[in-house]
Motif scaffolding. Structure first.
Motif, mmCIF file in Angstrom:
data_model
loop_
_atom_site.group_PDB
_atom_site.id
_atom_site.type_symbol
_atom_site.label_atom_id
_atom_site.label_comp_id
_atom_site.label_asym_id
_atom_site.label_seq_id
_atom_site.Cartn_x
_atom_site.Cartn_y
_atom_site.Cartn_z
ATOM 1 N N MET A 1 0.833 -1.201 0.000
ATOM 2 C CA MET A 1 0.000 0.000 0.000
ATOM 3 C C MET A 1 0.867 1.250 0.000
ATOM 4 O O MET A 1 0.590 2.212 -0.711
ATOM 5 N N GLU A 2 1.921 1.231 0.791
ATOM 6 C CA GLU A 2 2.794 2.392 0.841
ATOM 7 C C GLU A 2 3.427 2.647 -0.510
ATOM 8 O O GLU A 2 3.635 3.788 -0.911
ATOM 9 N N HIS A 3 3.729 1.570 -1.224
ATOM 10 C CA HIS A 3 4.300 1.727 -2.556
ATOM 11 C C HIS A 3 3.320 2.442 -3.483
ATOM 12 O O HIS A 3 3.712 3.293 -4.280
ATOM 13 N N THR A 4 2.024 2.121 -3.357
ATOM 14 C CA THR A 4 1.007 2.773 -4.174
ATOM 15 C C THR A 4 0.905 4.253 -3.843
ATOM 16 O O THR A 4 0.840 5.105 -4.732
ATOM 17 N N LYS A 6 3.180 6.104 -2.576
ATOM 18 C CA LYS A 6 4.430 6.784 -2.904
ATOM 19 C C LYS A 6 4.404 7.363 -4.304
ATOM 20 O O LYS A 6 4.999 8.420 -4.567
ATOM 21 N N TYR A 7 3.712 6.699 -5.201
ATOM 22 C CA TYR A 7 3.675 7.148 -6.591
ATOM 23 C C TYR A 7 2.357 7.836 -6.936
ATOM 24 O O TYR A 7 1.984 7.926 -8.106
ATOM 25 N N ALA A 8 1.670 8.344 -5.915
ATOM 26 C CA ALA A 8 0.436 9.082 -6.164
ATOM 27 C C ALA A 8 0.699 10.421 -6.832
ATOM 28 O O ALA A 8 -0.236 11.066 -7.323
ATOM 29 N N TRP A 9 1.965 10.865 -6.848
ATOM 30 C CA TRP A 9 2.303 12.136 -7.496
ATOM 31 C C TRP A 9 1.992 12.106 -8.989
ATOM 32 O O TRP A 9 1.882 13.164 -9.633
ATOM 33 N N ILE A 10 1.818 10.899 -9.534
ATOM 34 C CA ILE A 10 1.572 10.799 -10.970
ATOM 35 C C ILE A 10 0.167 11.270 -11.340
ATOM 36 O O ILE A 10 -0.103 11.608 -12.500
ATOM 37 N N ILE A 11 -0.747 11.321 -10.358
ATOM 38 C CA ILE A 11 -2.143 11.684 -10.652
ATOM 39 C C ILE A 11 -2.255 13.042 -11.339
ATOM 40 O O ILE A 11 -2.895 13.151 -12.386
ATOM 41 N N ASN A 66 -7.912 4.208 6.863
ATOM 42 C CA ASN A 66 -8.176 5.346 7.749
ATOM 43 C C ASN A 66 -6.900 6.065 8.178
ATOM 44 O O ASN A 66 -6.673 6.313 9.357
ATOM 45 N N PHE A 67 -6.025 6.400 7.240
ATOM 46 C CA PHE A 67 -4.817 7.118 7.603
ATOM 47 C C PHE A 67 -4.470 8.142 6.528
ATOM 48 O O PHE A 67 -5.037 8.148 5.444
ATOM 49 N N ILE A 68 -3.537 9.016 6.871
ATOM 50 C CA ILE A 68 -3.069 10.074 5.977
ATOM 51 C C ILE A 68 -1.651 9.741 5.548
ATOM 52 O O ILE A 68 -0.819 9.311 6.360
ATOM 53 N N TYR A 69 -1.347 9.969 4.280
ATOM 54 C CA TYR A 69 -0.013 9.667 3.763
ATOM 55 C C TYR A 69 0.585 10.929 3.144
ATOM 56 O O TYR A 69 -0.090 11.646 2.405
ATOM 57 N N GLN A 70 1.841 11.193 3.448
ATOM 58 C CA GLN A 70 2.555 12.338 2.879
ATOM 59 C C GLN A 70 3.935 11.889 2.442
ATOM 60 O O GLN A 70 4.649 11.211 3.193
ATOM 61 N N TYR A 71 4.303 12.264 1.239
ATOM 62 C CA TYR A 71 5.614 11.920 0.704
ATOM 63 C C TYR A 71 6.302 13.200 0.246
ATOM 64 O O TYR A 71 5.725 13.985 -0.503
ATOM 65 N N LEU A 72 7.535 13.416 0.699
ATOM 66 C CA LEU A 72 8.251 14.652 0.415
ATOM 67 C C LEU A 72 9.630 14.349 -0.145
ATOM 68 O O LEU A 72 10.238 13.317 0.172
ATOM 69 N N TRP A 73 10.122 15.259 -0.962
ATOM 70 C CA TRP A 73 11.514 15.215 -1.384
ATOM 71 C C TRP A 73 12.035 16.648 -1.472
ATOM 72 O O TRP A 73 11.304 17.579 -1.786
ATOM 73 N N SER A 74 13.319 16.810 -1.160
ATOM 74 C CA SER A 74 13.907 18.142 -1.090
ATOM 75 C C SER A 74 14.151 18.679 -2.488
ATOM 76 O O SER A 74 14.657 17.979 -3.368
ATOM 77 N N TRP A 75 13.806 19.937 -2.659
ATOM 78 C CA TRP A 75 14.050 20.614 -3.924
ATOM 79 C C TRP A 75 15.199 21.604 -3.787
ATOM 80 O O TRP A 75 16.056 21.689 -4.655
ATOM 81 N N THR A 76 15.212 22.345 -2.688
ATOM 82 C CA THR A 76 16.273 23.316 -2.428
ATOM 83 C C THR A 76 16.662 23.236 -0.962
ATOM 84 O O THR A 76 15.793 23.278 -0.089
ATOM 85 N N SER A 82 15.007 25.038 3.775
ATOM 86 C CA SER A 82 14.787 23.820 2.991
ATOM 87 C C SER A 82 13.405 23.878 2.373
ATOM 88 O O SER A 82 12.406 24.031 3.089
ATOM 89 N N LEU A 83 13.351 23.767 1.065
ATOM 90 C CA LEU A 83 12.084 23.780 0.344
ATOM 91 C C LEU A 83 11.824 22.379 -0.186
ATOM 92 O O LEU A 83 12.607 21.854 -0.982
ATOM 93 N N GLU A 84 10.736 21.798 0.263
ATOM 94 C CA GLU A 84 10.398 20.437 -0.114
ATOM 95 C C GLU A 84 9.113 20.411 -0.927
ATOM 96 O O GLU A 84 8.172 21.158 -0.650
ATOM 97 N N PHE A 85 9.113 19.555 -1.922
ATOM 98 C CA PHE A 85 7.920 19.298 -2.711
ATOM 99 C C PHE A 85 7.459 17.874 -2.429
ATOM 100 O O PHE A 85 8.241 17.019 -2.028
ATOM 101 N N GLY A 86 6.177 17.639 -2.662
ATOM 102 C CA GLY A 86 5.663 16.296 -2.436
ATOM 103 C C GLY A 86 4.177 16.238 -2.679
ATOM 104 O O GLY A 86 3.585 17.112 -3.317
ATOM 105 N N HIS A 87 3.546 15.203 -2.158
ATOM 106 C CA HIS A 87 2.100 15.071 -2.284
ATOM 107 C C HIS A 87 1.528 14.592 -0.959
ATOM 108 O O HIS A 87 2.170 13.856 -0.206
ATOM 109 N N LEU A 88 0.325 15.037 -0.690
ATOM 110 C CA LEU A 88 -0.389 14.711 0.533
ATOM 111 C C LEU A 88 -1.699 14.033 0.156
ATOM 112 O O LEU A 88 -2.507 14.606 -0.567
#
Length: 731
Positions: A1-4, A6-11, A66-76, A82-88
């Motif tokens: 599930m976490e793998h799914t 993780k790649y939700a940014w593709i939406i 019933n949980f919230i998932y957030q994935y971040l990666w550093s941009w600057t 530190s400026l991070e981009f990601g998806h929630l």
């Protein structure tokens, strides 16, 4: 599930390749790209469908987990910054992504036929795909700066789509008005983001909420500064969601194609402001002044939007003010802490309003099938009437959307609007009375719109093509100029036998000399048929409307809760988010029925008044002159003088708000610009030009003093040097 997850940014990026391919195709191989232009609708719908499937899959997993998932990666990363981009991915993201993709798919399918005759067909689908990408990126953003980036992209796409027919001056003015008005809110949003970054040192939602809450509780920050920054954030939402007093751009945005109006009002532009407030509600809820401001602006917008829709003649503008009023309900619910009711109404309203706008597009399409009936008149409800026998399917879908928005059970908006009204009684009886009154007004103007459009008899008749040429309506073109009696054959469309279409049987080629964005004659007329009466839309358009009818009928079931052991789907879905906010206790069927009787009674009262004033007596009149004479002769019977002289003028003139802005702001700004121009031209330029003139005459004078003798030059040199030193010593 976490793998799914993780790649939700593709939406959000799934629709983007369509925009890129169309853009590169028009740039590199324009002839080939235009030759297969109708094929581009298929990848547009396909990619958005994949995004919808992905969103639904994530939502199902989220409901079960019933949980919230957030994935971040550093941009600057730079020292402490530190400026991070990601998806929630959380319930709010799930709701918005499903809403955007489902409505977007229906609008794209509908647009394939609606825009088939337009020379900007490819440009339209490129803009639409980028619009969906921007909105999906906005709702999946994990921090404020990322939201701001996609926020601006949404605004840019809306600017391009509102002004899609930019060769029409009124459309160009509308997109400029929307752009300038939204700049006010966007600037406020930027100031709010910078202010909270200064306070917290973070742009991430979780850190922002926790730090601000702790600082406020411990008196570690100036409360006035926090209120100011929060007000700036709210200003961005006020403009985007067309809340008072920055709602003025929304009615003029109807100059864009009707599918754009449906998408803007249902799932993208105006929904962005609601999403921002819902996302930042944990921040606002610890600032009571902001919550009071949100609820106050919401209730004002509810009443203002409802009253301004009363006397509108343009069917799309009337729906625009309806959207404004319904968004006011959502804002009111957010302001009083009724988070679940707000999101519930966001869902039900989106599908109902998308259905109504696509229905209005079908009505406009049918009216434009009348030979010579100009587009500006095809949206005038006063010139319609009696369309039931011409477009019966559109009539049924439009009626269901109308009844839903009126709050008639068991349609979708009844469940959500009734919940907001019940919650408003717990918060403020004054707000509840205003909201309930606006609900009755909503039922009145929506049923008025339906009756003016479908009831009675068609008030404009063209018996045959020859009579149409001599009619005054025929002599007015899209640009407001007279056209020759003989139709220019170069303006007509010819049938293409070699092109492929995925959603519609008919395909058309556009002559090169046909101006961009002009929609002049109907599909059937271009096929050498002469129609003197409206006709039903193509099956492609009807398909989208029928699917939205299903949503309008059944989407309310996700929020129905009559005290069952298991909570309703919506409450279960929103559990992680709603724990901070006000929730109604479960009630049995009797309590629900008792609370609903009042709101339904108000709605039926509005329907009853509309049926009296705009029923068969009004609709049976054949033309506008008879309507006016009838109203004047029986004014005391039909309208009270107060309604006729005050309320009608208030509504028809948009509450005089546009006039006020024009005189106070636009007029003063223009006077200021004229003053600056005068100062620049006559003072600044005058100084520069004066120096040039003086230098010119000095040069002209000095050149006659030159005799070519060096001794004379040296003598004058020593004379001036001596004078200089003498003055220096004296001073």
């Amino acid at each position: 599930m976490e793998h799914t997850y993780k790649y939700a940014w593709i939406i959000p990026f799934l629709p983007f390749p369509v925009t890129m391919l169309i853009g590169f195709g028009l740039l590199l191989i324009p002839a080939a790209t235009k030759n297969i232009r109708r094929m581009w609708a298929f990848p547009s719908v396909l990619m958005l469908t994949i995004a919808m499937v992905f969103s639904v899959n994530l939502s199902i997993q989220q409901i079960n987990g019933n949980f919230i998932y957030q994935y971040l990666w550093s941009w600057t990363v730079n020292n402490d910054f530190s400026l991070e981009f990601g998806h929630l991915i959380d319930p709010l993201t799930s709701i918005m992504s499903i809403l955007i993709t489902t409505v977007g798919i229906m609008v794209l399918i509908y647009s394939d036929n609606y825009m088939s005759h337009d020379q900007g067909y490819l440009r339209f689908f490129a803009y639409m795909s980028f619009f969906n990408t921007s909105m999906l990126g906005l709702v999946t953003s994990s921090n404020l700066i990322q939201i701001y980036i996609f926020w601006e992209l949404v605004g840019m796409c809306s600017y391009l789509l509102i002004g899609f027919w930019f060769t029409r001056p009124i459309a160009a003015s509308a997109c400029q008005k929307a752009f300038v008005t939204n700049r006010i809110g966007d600037f406020g949003l930027l100031l709010g983001i910078l202010g909270f970054y200064w306070i917290t040192g973070s742009l991430e939602f979780r850190d922002l909420f926790e730090i601000v809450t702790n600082l406020i509780h411990n008196n570690g920050v100036d409360s006035l500064f926090v209120i100011l920054c929060a007000s700036f954030l709210f200003l961005g939402a006020v403009t985007k969601s067309a809340q008072f007093p920055l709602h003025i751009w929304l009615p003029d945005a109807m100059e864009g194609p009707t599918p754009i109006s449906a998408l803007i009002h249902a799932a993208t532009m105006v929904a962005a402001g609601i999403f921002l407030i819902a996302r930042l509600l944990p921040l606002f809820i610890v600032i009571p002044y902001i919550m009071n401001l949100i609820s106050l602006i919401g209730v004002i917008t509810v009443l203002l939007g409802a009253t301004l829709a009363l006397a509108q003649r343009d069917i799309k503008r009337s729906l625009a003010y309806s959207t404004m009023s319904q968004l006011g309900y959502i804002m009111l619910a957010l302001g009083i802490g009724s988070y679940r009711a707000a999101l519930f109404h966001l869902i039900t309203h989106a599908y109902s309003k998308a259905l109504l706008f696509l229905g209005s597009g079908s009505i406009i399409h049918s009216m434009e099938s009348i030979v010579g009936f100009s587009p500006d008149k095809s949206q005038n409800m006063v010139l319609m009437g009696g369309l039931t026998k011409y477009i019966p399917i559109t009539r049924i879908t439009f009626l269901l959307g109308t009844l839903s928005l009126c709050g008639i059970p068991p349609l979708a908006c009844f469940w959500s609007k009734d919940e907001i009204l019940n919650d408003s009684w717990l918060y403020s009886p004054i707000f509840a009375i205003i909201a309930s009154f606006a609900a009755g007004v909503t039922a009145f103007y929506m049923f008025r719109m339906y009756l003016l459009t479908f009831d009675g008899h068609l008030r404009i008749h063209f018996q045959n093509y020859s009579s149409a040429k001599n009619n005054s309506f025929y002599s007015i073109s899209l640009w407001g100029k007279e056209i020759p009696k003989e139709i220019n054959k170069n303006l007509l469309f010819s049938t293409m036998n070699t092109k492929v279409s995925f959603f519609s049987k008919n395909t058309y080629q556009i002559e090169n000399n046909f101006q961009n964005g002009v929609r002049y004659f109907s599909t059937y007329f271009r096929n050498k048929h002469t129609y003197t009466y409206p006709h039903e839309s193509d099956n492609t358009m009807l398909f989208s409307m029928l699917i939205l009818v299903l949503f309008t009928l059944f989407i309310g079931s996700i929020g129905i809760d009559f005290g069952r052991i298991d909570p309703d789907l919506l409450s279960k879905w929103l559990t992680p988010s709603t724990k901070f906010f006000h929730q109604n206790e479960s009630s049995d069927f009797y309590d629900f029925f008792k609370n609903a009787v009042f709101s339904v009674s108000i709605a039926f009262f509005g329907l009853f008044i509309a049926s009296i004033l705009y029923g068969s007596v009004y609709s049976s009149l054949q033309n506008l002159s008879l309507v006016n004479s009838f109203v004047k002769k029986n004014r005391k019977i039909i309208f009270l003088d107060l309604i006729k002289n005050v309320i009608y003028n208030w509504s028809y003139n948009r509450g005089y708000i546009d006039i006020f802005y024009t005189k106070i702001f636009t007029g003063n700004v223009r006077e200021l610009v004229k003053l600056v121009q005068f100062f620049d031209r006559h003072i600044i330029d005058g100084m520069i030009n004066g120096i040039g003139v003086v230098s010119f005459f000095m040069g002209e004078g000095i050149k006659y003093m030159g005799g070519g003798r060096i001794s004379s030059y040296l003598f004058l040199y020593f004379v001036f040097v001596s004078i200089f030193f003498l003055l220096f010593i004296i001073i």
